[in-house]
Design an enzyme around this catalytic site. Structure first.
Site, short mmCIF file in Angstrom:
data_model
loop_
_atom_site.label_atom_id
_atom_site.label_comp_id
_atom_site.label_asym_id
_atom_site.label_seq_id
_atom_site.Cartn_x
_atom_site.Cartn_y
_atom_site.Cartn_z
N ASP A 132 0.82 -1.21 0.00
CA ASP A 132 0.00 0.00 0.00
C ASP A 132 0.86 1.27 0.00
O ASP A 132 1.95 1.28 0.56
CB ASP A 132 -0.90 -0.01 1.25
CG ASP A 132 -2.00 1.03 1.16
OD1 ASP A 132 -2.27 1.55 0.06
OD2 ASP A 132 -2.58 1.35 2.21
N GLY B 139 0.20 5.26 -4.53
CA GLY B 139 -0.40 6.51 -5.01
C GLY B 139 0.17 7.71 -4.27
O GLY B 139 0.56 8.72 -4.89
N GLU C 183 -12.10 -4.93 -5.40
CA GLU C 183 -12.65 -3.56 -5.37
C GLU C 183 -11.82 -2.58 -6.21
O GLU C 183 -12.28 -1.49 -6.53
CB GLU C 183 -12.70 -3.02 -3.93
CG GLU C 183 -13.75 -3.67 -3.04
CD GLU C 183 -13.33 -5.04 -2.53
OE1 GLU C 183 -12.14 -5.22 -2.22
OE2 GLU C 183 -14.18 -5.95 -2.48
N ASN C 184 -10.59 -2.96 -6.55
CA ASN C 184 -9.71 -2.03 -7.26
C ASN C 184 -10.16 -1.72 -8.69
O ASN C 184 -9.68 -0.77 -9.31
CB ASN C 184 -8.25 -2.53 -7.28
CG ASN C 184 -7.55 -2.39 -5.94
OD1 ASN C 184 -6.69 -3.19 -5.60
ND2 ASN C 184 -7.93 -1.38 -5.16
C1 FPP Z 1 -2.06 0.17 -3.24
O1 FPP Z 1 -1.55 1.48 -3.24
C2 FPP Z 1 -1.54 -0.54 -4.40
C3 FPP Z 1 -2.29 -1.11 -5.38
C4 FPP Z 1 -3.76 -1.09 -5.38
C5 FPP Z 1 -1.64 -1.78 -6.53
C6 FPP Z 1 -0.42 -2.56 -6.18
C7 FPP Z 1 0.28 -2.89 -7.41
C8 FPP Z 1 1.61 -3.04 -7.53
C9 FPP Z 1 2.55 -2.96 -6.39
C10 FPP Z 1 2.21 -3.30 -8.85
C11 FPP Z 1 1.76 -4.62 -9.32
C12 FPP Z 1 2.73 -5.29 -10.13
C13 FPP Z 1 3.36 -6.42 -9.77
C14 FPP Z 1 4.33 -6.99 -10.69
C15 FPP Z 1 3.09 -7.11 -8.48
P1 FPP Z 1 -2.53 2.69 -3.50
O2 FPP Z 1 -2.62 2.92 -4.96
O3 FPP Z 1 -3.84 2.40 -2.83
O4 FPP Z 1 -1.77 3.86 -2.80
P2 FPP Z 1 -2.44 5.07 -2.02
O5 FPP Z 1 -3.22 4.48 -0.88
O6 FPP Z 1 -1.26 5.85 -1.56
O7 FPP Z 1 -3.28 5.81 -3.00
#
Ligand code: FPP
Length: 228
Positions: free
Chosen positions: A15, A18, A62-63
């Site tokens: 997490d 973003g 949910e994503n």
């Molecule tokens: C959460 O951070 C992250 C995700 C929903 C996506 C995770 C994806 C990756 C790490 C890349 C995937 C690729 C591979 C090869 C595993 P967020 O976007 O919710 O961050 P935020 O809470 O700061 O907005």
């Protein structure tokens, strides 16, 4: 006092991508790209440390609600990873790769690459890396129950569900970076007695040293599993 100091199975919620990007005035996709790099490093470190399994939460059911370009960017990063997964994993040792989550909704191309990565690494006997993609913890439990019903079971026991979920049934340690302290529908069945470890660091800043710290903290906690 029962102390289970040995960590076998862990779950990691990736997490904060973003926010990492926002701090740098970059698009969110740049945060996911950096996050995917960290996934490569940390999954290999789990293998090096000899954990039995590590489950990484990459994309929840949910994503899909996120803007299309962000979802597309995450799917592209999976694809990039999968294209190199075999050589990457083989170079790192004998880790096994598995994907957990709903296949419905994923593209045919990605599903084929996921199947290939699983097949290519199925003979490996080191750490199993589970990548949770299009995954939901409640859905995982429902799937297990529906499978048991289809088999004709009428009295479903805890063992039945434990035997039919995707990962090993007991998770020892959950790691969540980025300052959030919730499970977000991750490994709901497996976490009954899991230790939780949080850090304010964002996932793209997460280092092997942070994983080591989480494990050392885990080893210093007394786990009683409901006993005394
Ligand atoms: C959460 O951070 C992250 C995700 C929903 C996506 C995770 C994806 C990756 C790490 C890349 C995937 C690729 C591979 C090869 C595993 P967020 O976007 O919710 O961050 P935020 O809470 O700061 O907005």
């Amino acid at each position: 006092r029962q102390r289970q100091m040995c960590i076998r199975d862990s779950g990691i919620i990736m997490d904060g991508n973003g926010r990492w990007a926002k701090k740098r005035a970059l698009p969110r996709s740049a945060g996911h790209k950096a996050g995917a790099e960290v996934f490569r490093t940390i999954s290999k470190e789990c293998g090096r440390l000899g954990l039995e399994s590590a489950t990484f939460y990459a994309f929840s059911t949910e994503n899909w609600k996120r803007p299309k370009e962000e979802v597309d960017a995450i799917m592209r990063l999976f694809k990039d990873y999968l294209l190199e997964a075999k050589s990457d994993i083989t170079a790192a040792g004998d880790m096994k790769m598995k994907f957990i989550g709903e296949r419905d909704g994923m593209s045919k191309e990605l599903l084929e690459l996921m199947d290939e990565a699983e097949e290519d690494t199925s003979e490996h006997c080191g750490t199993t890396i589970y990548l949770a993609v299009n995954y939901g913890g409640r859905l995982e439990i429902c799937d297990a129950v529906n499978k048991l019903i289809a088999e004709g079971k009428t009295n479903i026991t805890e063992k039945d569900i434990s035997d039919n979920i995707f990962t090993p049934p007991e998770c020892d340690l959950i790691i969540r970076p980025s300052g959030e302290q919730r499970l977000s529908n991750f490994m709901l069945w497996q976490v009954s007695y899991a230790e939780m470890w949080f850090t304010d660091k964002l996932w793209p800043d997460f280092k092997p040293a942070d994983l080591h710290k989480a494990i050392i903290d885990f080893q210093n906690r007394g786990r009683r599993f409901g006993g005394v």
